[in-house]
Design an enzyme around this catalytic site. Structure first.
Site, PDB file in Angstrom:
ATOM      1  N   PHE A 124      53.082  55.451  28.022  1.00 26.69           N
ATOM      2  CA  PHE A 124      52.172  54.471  27.458  1.00 26.69           C
ATOM      3  C   PHE A 124      52.356  54.411  25.783  1.00 26.69           C
ATOM      4  CE2 PHE A 124      48.350  53.307  25.764  1.00 26.69           C
ATOM      5  CZ  PHE A 124      47.902  52.237  26.241  1.00 26.69           C
ATOM      6  N   ASP A 209      56.461  59.265  20.260  1.00 26.36           N
ATOM      7  CA  ASP A 209      55.077  58.937  20.163  1.00 26.36           C
ATOM      8  C   ASP A 209      54.136  60.205  20.440  1.00 26.36           C
ATOM      9  OD1 ASP A 209      52.479  57.907  20.596  1.00 26.36           O
ATOM     10  OD2 ASP A 209      53.378  56.372  22.025  1.00 26.36           O
ATOM     11  N   LYS A 243      45.190  58.398  16.875  1.00 23.39           N
ATOM     12  CA  LYS A 243      44.034  58.879  17.564  1.00 23.39           C
ATOM     13  C   LYS A 243      43.201  59.807  16.653  1.00 23.39           C
ATOM     14  CE  LYS A 243      44.441  57.810  22.142  1.00 23.39           C
ATOM     15  NZ  LYS A 243      45.703  57.113  22.617  1.00 23.39           N
TER      16      LYS A 243
END
Ligand SMILES: *Cc1c(COP(=O)(O)O)cnc(C)c1O
Length: 388
Positions: A124, A209, A243
């Site tokens: 993702f 990531d 995030k």
């Protein structure tokens, strides 16, 4: 129902305030937050140092375009370069995880001259057109196709498949050191190091990531420094974070090696490096370092996994590092999550149909882990009646 519900499925709890690991609803009920809204509040809700930094910066200057240096932003560049694994001193700031990855993919293409992207099954990386192309789940992509064409998916964890997929036209290999959305899947031993070797041989950019795994979550500042994931540590050419970077305010960053930055090509974003968001990030990083939250994540995470294994909770599997934990349950994850929320006032997340995902604030204490284990026992452990 609000107009949001055409995209998000709404929870039946209206949240009014937060402090530390607790969220409080409109009717005054306290919830223990094991999801941190997808790892977005590592310092806990409304950490006083973060709130103060936001207030001060907001009173001084809300915004100025990115081409004028402001202290909050230059300070953040310095902090991120110091925090980065290895030497990734070139910092691009944006407003979300998908934008951080979108920039990473663009920079990789222009720096290498290659076009092809290699991503992993169950990956993702976001929901804008470029990153969605490197995201695995067909359900997320189908209605929007065609996306980028030149993307090859390889089985996550299989170094031989990766080696076979990467060639001289490959711009980037993009990997999560622990897959989050895909079910909490840690990279098997040696996989990230193999990816490093394969990409170095072909002048391909290696992108980690770390949007979900970074900032202390797995027990080290970055998961690519975590012995359980990356042995002695593996440094990518580009690392992305977002995030929890500004404790919940919108911020993403793309950290690049010099050879990427030198040929990064034109890129931009109006809100890049908003001073208020940068101030929140500076305070967040200070709290992470000063309160040693990575160490706490390692300690409480290990404790939680040990207590789960020793409990009466019937588990298929418990996996992850630090406070990024996946619990594979025999009943559907969504039912367990509903019971946790409504019967035990504990909020957590799913990762697919069978995995309960825990990404709590990194200020979590052992007593909170005990509360979760007791709640899961009460929901999932077989009763004496059902055993006989
Ligand atoms: C959440 C996430 C993204 C996307 O971030 P957004 O801020 O939602 O765009 C990308 N990669 C990983 C690993 C994530 O967890």
């Amino acid at each position: 129902m609000s107009e949001y519900s055409f995209v998000f499925s709404e929870k039946p709890i209206t949240i009014e305030s937060g402090e530390g690991v607790t969220l409080t609803s409109e009717d005054g009920t306290d919830y223990l937050d094991f999801g941190a809204s997808y790892a977005c509040t590592p310092t806990g809700h409304c950490h006083p140092q973060v709130v103060e930094a936001v207030k001060e910066q907001a009173a001084e200057l809300l915004f100025v375009q990115a081409s004028y240096p402001v202290k909050a932003r230059t300070d953040l560049h310095t902090r991120l370069a110091a925090l980065a694994p290895g030497v990734l001193e070139n910092v691009w700031l944006c407003n979300s995880g998908t934008e951080a990855n979108e920039a990473a993919l663009k920079f990789a293409r222009s720096a290498t001259g290659g076009t092809k992207l290699v991503a992993a099954t169950r990956a993702f990386h976001g929901r804008t057109a470029g990153t969605l192309s490197a995201t695995w789940k067909p359900k997320y992509k189908k209605p929007f196709e065609p996306l980028l064409e030149d993307v090859e998916f390889v089985t996550y964890g299989d170094s031989d498949e990766l080696e076979a997929a990467v060639d001289d036209d490959t711009a980037a290999v993009i990997l999560e050191p622990i897959q989050g959305e895909g079910g909490i899947n840690p990279a098997p031993a040696g996989y990230l190091a193999a990816a490093r070797e394969i990409t170095a041989d072909t002048n391909t950019a290696l992108i980690f990531d770390e949007i979900q795994t970074g900032l202390g979550r797995t027990g080290t500042t970055w998961a690519c420094q975590n012995e359980g994931i990356a042995g002695d540590g593996v440094t990518p050419d580009i690392l992305t974070t977002a995030k929890g970077l500004a404790s919940g305010l919108p911020l993403g960053a793309t950290l690049c090696a010099d050879w990427i930055a030198e040929e990064a090509g034109p890129h931009g974003s109006t809100f890049s490096g908003n001073p208020v968001v940068c101030a929140a990030a500076n305070a967040t990083i200070d709290v992470l370092v000063d309160e040693q939250l990575a160490g706490n994540a390692a300690d409480v995470g290990d404790y939680l996994q040990a207590e789960l294994e020793a409990s009466d909770v019937p588990l298929r599997d418990v996996r992850g590092e630090g406070l990024m934990v996946g619990i594979e349950v025999k009943r559907g994850a969504n039912r367990v999550l509903r019971d946790l929320a409504l019967e035990h006032q504990i909020l957590a997340l799913p990762a697919g149909r069978t995995v309960v995902r825990l990404l709590p604030p990194l200020v979590l204490e052992r007593k909170h882990a005990d509360e979760l284990v007791a709640a899961l026992e009460s929901i999932l452990a077989p009763t004496e009646a059902s055993q006989s």
